[in-house]
Design a protein around this motif. Structure first.
Motif, mmCIF file in Angstrom:
data_model
loop_
_atom_site.group_PDB
_atom_site.id
_atom_site.type_symbol
_atom_site.label_atom_id
_atom_site.label_comp_id
_atom_site.label_asym_id
_atom_site.label_seq_id
_atom_site.Cartn_x
_atom_site.Cartn_y
_atom_site.Cartn_z
ATOM 1 N N GLU A 378 0.797 -1.314 0.017
ATOM 2 C CA GLU A 378 -0.149 0.157 -0.019
ATOM 3 C C GLU A 378 0.761 1.358 -0.090
ATOM 4 N N HIS A 379 2.013 1.416 0.375
ATOM 5 C CA HIS A 379 2.901 2.437 0.688
ATOM 6 C C HIS A 379 3.466 2.730 -0.497
ATOM 7 N N GLY A 381 1.241 2.553 -3.410
ATOM 8 C CA GLY A 381 0.155 2.876 -3.960
ATOM 9 C C GLY A 381 -0.461 1.349 -4.769
#
Length: 402
Positions: A378-379, A381
């Protein structure tokens, strides 16, 4: 063992201290030589010496990696030795030629400082400065020709080169390799883990494994020396073995990780020493497009079982699959073009400590860690992978490779 007393941190601190002592001893005598010029240029030469030293000392602080900045010291030491050699041979001591490399050395030593410096070491540094001042005073009292300070500065610069190249070779090696990595890859980092990543103390970094160079990508973005594991296939290459042993890399035999595997004991010992250990828990390089993450082996659980309070940083490396050293479209280096400015991303989550109740069960621990690595996507994207769950039957998990 206190974090600041770990062997790795202590070696870094002593290496920097030794280099700083040599500089403190030599600078006063060097100042005598720099100002030993006609009165009409003495002030200008002195200002150039001080000014270039100050500006050069600021440059290492512009470089993002504190540890790798230490690699500037051996390079600047060579430049300073060349300036000293010129001065001894030609009798010329331009301030800028000495201020620039010395400032770079001082700035790099300050930038790369790790852990607290005990007061005896600080006292040694002040003592060296006082001794250097005393030597310079004695030289001035002795009068011209200033052959004694020339010889003393030459000796100090030679010793500094030998000391820095021997003691700071690892950050130098990483610094020199970085331009090559820059040509091949555009590595970006993201995630809260980089904000609070510790400069000292034991920690474990876990990540997915899509290509041979994944450890190098992590070393590129993390601000301290790493202790990764390396398979014997690469570790045992001629000349490479000595280098890896000097860097403290853990050798992994060409077999699956087992409960009594010596590499696991080495990893636990490294954590006990306060090092940052890197492990790819899959124990296997990615082989297919449709399976980005394999089930983690028991090795990481064995490590955490022995070190239950170790902070764990979960990372996701994106872009390695499809690169020149991945299994995409064939074995590594086959059927693929060499990488040139290939985009790479490293997402790093904040540290977690696995709860004791989770560590009681190896399958539960492995599943939890897999989901942490997946969440690190998630970091960058990216959407996390579907949640990993405990297998319906323990036997099914045990029979699965890796």
């Amino acid at each position: 063992m206190p974090e600041s007393d770990s062997p790795q941190v202590r070696r870094d601190r002593h290496s920097a201290l030794g280099a700083a002592v040599l500089v403190c001893l030599a600078v006063p005598a060097l100042a005598v030589l720099v100002v030993d010029v006609p009165a009409d240029v003495r002030r200008a030469n002195g200002l150039w010496f001080v000014g270039t030293a100050v500006w050069s000392a600021l440059l290492p602080f512009l470089y993002w990696s504190p540890y790798r900045a230490l690699g500037l010291v051996p390079l600047a030491a060579i430049a300073w030795l060349a300036a000293v050699g010129h001065g001894v041979y030609w009798g010329e001591w331009p301030g800028w030629a000495h201020g620039a490399p010395l400032g770079l050395i001082i700035g790099a030593l300050a930038r790369g400082r790790r852990g607290e410096e005990p007061w005896p070491e600080t006292a040694v540094l002040f003592g060296a400065a006082l001794a250097g001042g005393g030597i310079a005073w004695a030289c001035v009292e002795r009068g011209r020709p200033f052959d004694v300070p020339q010889g003393f500065v030459l000796l100090a610069s030679v010793v500094l080169v030998g000391w820095s190249w021997g003691r700071l070779f690892r950050p130098l090696f990483e610094l020199v390799v970085e331009p090559v990595l820059w040509v091949m890859y555009r590595v970006r980092r993201a995630g809260p883990g980089f904000t609070d990543f510790p400069r000292t103390g034991a920690c474990l970094v876990i990540a997915n494994h899509a290509c041979w160079l994944d450890p190098i990508f992590l070393a590129k973005v993390l601000p301290r020396p790493l202790t990764p594991m390396m398979t014997a296939k690469f570790y045992d290459l001629p000349l490479f073995r000595k280098l890896m042993a000097a860097f403290g890399i853990i050798r992994v035999p060409e077999k699956a990780l087992k409960k009594d595997a010596p590499e696991l004991l080495e990893a636990i010992a490294a954590l006990d020493r306060g090092e940052c250990v890197v492990i790819f828990p899959e124990g296997y390089l990615r082989r297919s497009e449709d399976r980005p993450l394999r089930r983690f082996g028991q090795g990481v659980w064995q490590i955490l079982k022995a070190r239950p309070n170790t902070p764990v940083f979960a990372a996701w490396i994106e872009g390695g699959w499809g690169s020149y050293t991945s299994y995409f479209n064939g074995p590594p280096t086959k059927n693929k073009k060499p990488d040139f400015r290939r985009p790479l991303g490293v997402g790093l989550a904040t540290a977690v400590v696995i709860p004791p109740e989770v560590l009681e069960a190896h399958l539960l621990t492995r599943t939890r860690l897999m989901n942490l690595v997946s969440a690190a996507r998630e970091h960058l994207g990216l959407v996390p992978l579907p949640p990993f769950e405990l297998p319906a039957k323990a036997d099914d998990a045990e029979n699965e490779p890796g």
